[in-house]
Design a protein around this motif. Structure first.
Motif, mmCIF file in Angstrom:
data_model
loop_
_atom_site.group_PDB
_atom_site.id
_atom_site.type_symbol
_atom_site.label_atom_id
_atom_site.label_comp_id
_atom_site.label_asym_id
_atom_site.label_seq_id
_atom_site.Cartn_x
_atom_site.Cartn_y
_atom_site.Cartn_z
ATOM 1 N N SER A 34 1.191 -1.084 0.052
ATOM 2 C CA SER A 34 0.196 -0.044 0.058
ATOM 3 C C SER A 34 0.948 0.779 -0.295
ATOM 4 O O SER A 34 0.299 2.384 -0.799
ATOM 5 C CB SER A 34 -0.959 -0.323 1.291
ATOM 6 O OG SER A 34 -1.795 0.936 1.440
ATOM 7 N N SER A 35 1.870 1.106 0.537
ATOM 8 C CA SER A 35 2.840 2.095 0.452
ATOM 9 C C SER A 35 3.283 2.875 -0.941
ATOM 10 O O SER A 35 3.175 3.806 -1.428
ATOM 11 C CB SER A 35 4.333 1.982 2.212
ATOM 12 O OG SER A 35 3.452 1.836 3.326
ATOM 13 N N ALA A 36 3.902 1.495 -0.913
ATOM 14 C CA ALA A 36 4.616 1.789 -2.590
ATOM 15 C C ALA A 36 3.804 2.174 -4.025
ATOM 16 O O ALA A 36 3.937 2.897 -4.734
ATOM 17 C CB ALA A 36 5.197 0.410 -3.098
ATOM 18 N N GLN A 68 -5.207 5.807 -12.915
ATOM 19 C CA GLN A 68 -4.347 4.256 -13.144
ATOM 20 C C GLN A 68 -3.786 4.566 -11.375
ATOM 21 O O GLN A 68 -3.811 3.247 -10.850
ATOM 22 C CB GLN A 68 -3.643 3.934 -13.926
ATOM 23 C CG GLN A 68 -3.272 2.537 -13.429
ATOM 24 C CD GLN A 68 -1.768 2.387 -15.205
ATOM 25 O OE1 GLN A 68 -1.321 3.291 -15.976
ATOM 26 N NE2 GLN A 68 -1.913 0.841 -14.724
ATOM 27 N N LEU A 69 -2.881 5.244 -11.602
ATOM 28 C CA LEU A 69 -2.253 4.639 -9.779
ATOM 29 C C LEU A 69 -3.338 4.882 -8.553
ATOM 30 O O LEU A 69 -3.025 4.238 -7.622
ATOM 31 C CB LEU A 69 -0.444 5.604 -9.762
ATOM 32 C CG LEU A 69 0.431 4.731 -10.974
ATOM 33 C CD1 LEU A 69 1.632 5.320 -10.695
ATOM 34 C CD2 LEU A 69 0.830 3.801 -10.820
ATOM 35 N N ARG A 70 -3.613 6.150 -9.155
ATOM 36 C CA ARG A 70 -4.926 5.818 -7.778
ATOM 37 C C ARG A 70 -5.701 4.899 -7.378
ATOM 38 O O ARG A 70 -5.798 4.801 -6.447
ATOM 39 C CB ARG A 70 -5.439 7.679 -7.828
ATOM 40 C CG ARG A 70 -5.237 9.599 -7.680
ATOM 41 C CD ARG A 70 -6.058 10.522 -7.364
ATOM 42 N NE ARG A 70 -6.670 10.251 -8.944
ATOM 43 C CZ ARG A 70 -5.872 11.081 -10.047
ATOM 44 N NH1 ARG A 70 -5.166 12.012 -9.365
ATOM 45 N NH2 ARG A 70 -6.422 11.699 -11.060
ATOM 46 N N ALA A 71 -5.673 4.289 -8.551
ATOM 47 C CA ALA A 71 -7.083 3.079 -8.166
ATOM 48 C C ALA A 71 -5.777 2.074 -7.623
ATOM 49 O O ALA A 71 -6.964 1.268 -7.345
ATOM 50 C CB ALA A 71 -7.966 2.967 -9.496
ATOM 51 N N GLU A 72 -5.129 2.201 -8.368
ATOM 52 C CA GLU A 72 -4.112 0.977 -7.787
ATOM 53 C C GLU A 72 -4.015 0.886 -5.947
ATOM 54 O O GLU A 72 -3.952 0.590 -5.184
ATOM 55 C CB GLU A 72 -3.016 0.879 -8.806
ATOM 56 C CG GLU A 72 -2.222 -0.164 -7.954
ATOM 57 C CD GLU A 72 -2.009 -1.568 -7.905
ATOM 58 O OE1 GLU A 72 -1.616 -2.241 -7.110
ATOM 59 O OE2 GLU A 72 -3.093 -1.849 -8.379
#
Length: 358
Positions: A97-99, A151-155
């Protein structure tokens, strides 16, 4: 002397003729019981043994894989909605989650920079300092950066959910009926950890043979009794019947809801479901009236005028308690012997005792 002998012989003959002739032997009249064949409705009560279950039962499981860190409940624990059941070691999910959050922050920064560059190049294009092709290229770069950020917000959100899934909580209030893991055990996603029965409605699960399904569905009343308290009676209601028979027992699973269940009705108790049904009136006789000749069922019918019996072949219908339906062979109103059938012969004279009540 010769004259006296014929005279003595004559006297002997006369003496023999003067004796009474032997009387006719009495007729052999057998006493039997009989009933008049007629239409009778049959009350049938059938009992099924089953187990008390909860209306809603759920196998609880983690949505992610991991090593069980703690288990907070035991079998029989009463829990509230949202109460903790078990946890997994969250270390790997915290790192993931931190990554994901770091990647989201970097992508959002790149998207902001691309948007600022696009604004500057738009101003330069208005002064005709750059070509339209260059402006189009900058627009594409900005759009790609914005998409990458989304995309990275969803991930990052997904990784946050994965971390939250390491805590297993009760979806509703109830009682834990079983636990299946221990601390330190590695479990897969979807592997049952505990079973939870919802507080509230109780029901009895029974197995019903296929020839009794129609009677169960048409039953006027269902009564439930506990083996631990046979004097207490609870009203039942048929909730569902399995559409498919069990492959081994060839019976259908049914659920009977207990309408007025109280604290005495506990999960796992053995209960009996009593099904009361009334059959439509049909021509029937007592089973004791039947006997067989060469495998064919027959009854003795009493002829009212002569008082003699005659064997009559019959076609049987369904059994109902101590009676059996007659499809053909006997008409309503005829008298049928119900006791003493194995001591009679065709044409036997009988004396009908008090008729047996059907």
């Amino acid at each position: 002397m010769k004259t006296a002998l014929p005279l003595v012989f004559l006297l002997v003959l006369l003496s023999a003729c003067s004796k009474d002739a032997p009387s006719t032997p009495p007729a052999d009249i057998r006493s039997v019981r009989a009933e008049q064949a007629g239409l009778h409705g049959t009350h049938v009560s059938t009992r099924y043994s089953g187990e008390v279950r909860a209306r809603y039962e759920t196998d609880l499981a983690f949505r992610v894989t991991g090593r069980v860190q703690t288990r907070a409940v035991e079998a029989g624990t009463l829990v509230k909605a949202g109460q903790l059941i078990a946890t997994l070691d969250p270390a790997d999910y915290v790192l993931a989650s931190s990554a994901a959050q770091a990647q989201r922050v970097a992508a959002e920064a790149e998207a902001r920079l691309a948007q600022q560059d696009l604004q500057r190049y738009t101003a330069l294009r208005a002064q005709n300092f750059i070509s339209q092709a260059e402006l189009d290229r900058r627009e594409s770069v900005s759009q790609a950066a914005q998409a990458r950020a989304r995309q990275l917000r969803a991930e990052a959100s997904r990784q946050g959910n994965q971390q939250a899934y390491t805590r297993l909580t009760a979806p509703y209030a109830g009682v834990v009926t079983a636990t299946r893991v221990e601390a330190g055990q590695v479990v897969a996603a979807g592997q049952p950890v505990a079973s939870l029965a919802r507080t509230g409605e109780r029901e009895v699960r029974i197995d019903v043979p296929e020839n009794a399904l129609d009677a169960l569905r048409a039953a006027r009343t269902l009564k439930v009794r506990l083996w631990s308290a046979p004097d207490a009676t609870y009203l039942g209601r048929l909730r569902e019947v399995s559409p498919m028979a069990d492959a081994t027992s060839r019976t259908f699973s049914a659920r009977v809801s207990i309408a007025n269940a109280d604290a005495a009705v506990k999960l796992g108790m053995t209960a009996t479901v009593e099904v009361d049904s009334e059959s439509a009136p049909s021509l029937s006789v007592a089973q004791s009236a039947l006997f067989r000749v060469d495998g064919q069922p027959q009854v003795w019918v009493v002829e009212q005028k002569s008082g003699k019996v005659a064997a009559r072949s019959v076609q049987l219908g369904a059994l109902a308690g101590a009676r059996v339906a007659i499809v053909s062979g006997v008409a309503a109103g005829e008298w049928v012997v119900t006791a003493g059938v194995h001591k009679l012969a065709p044409g036997q004279q009988v004396r009908v005792l008090t008729p047996a009540q059907p």
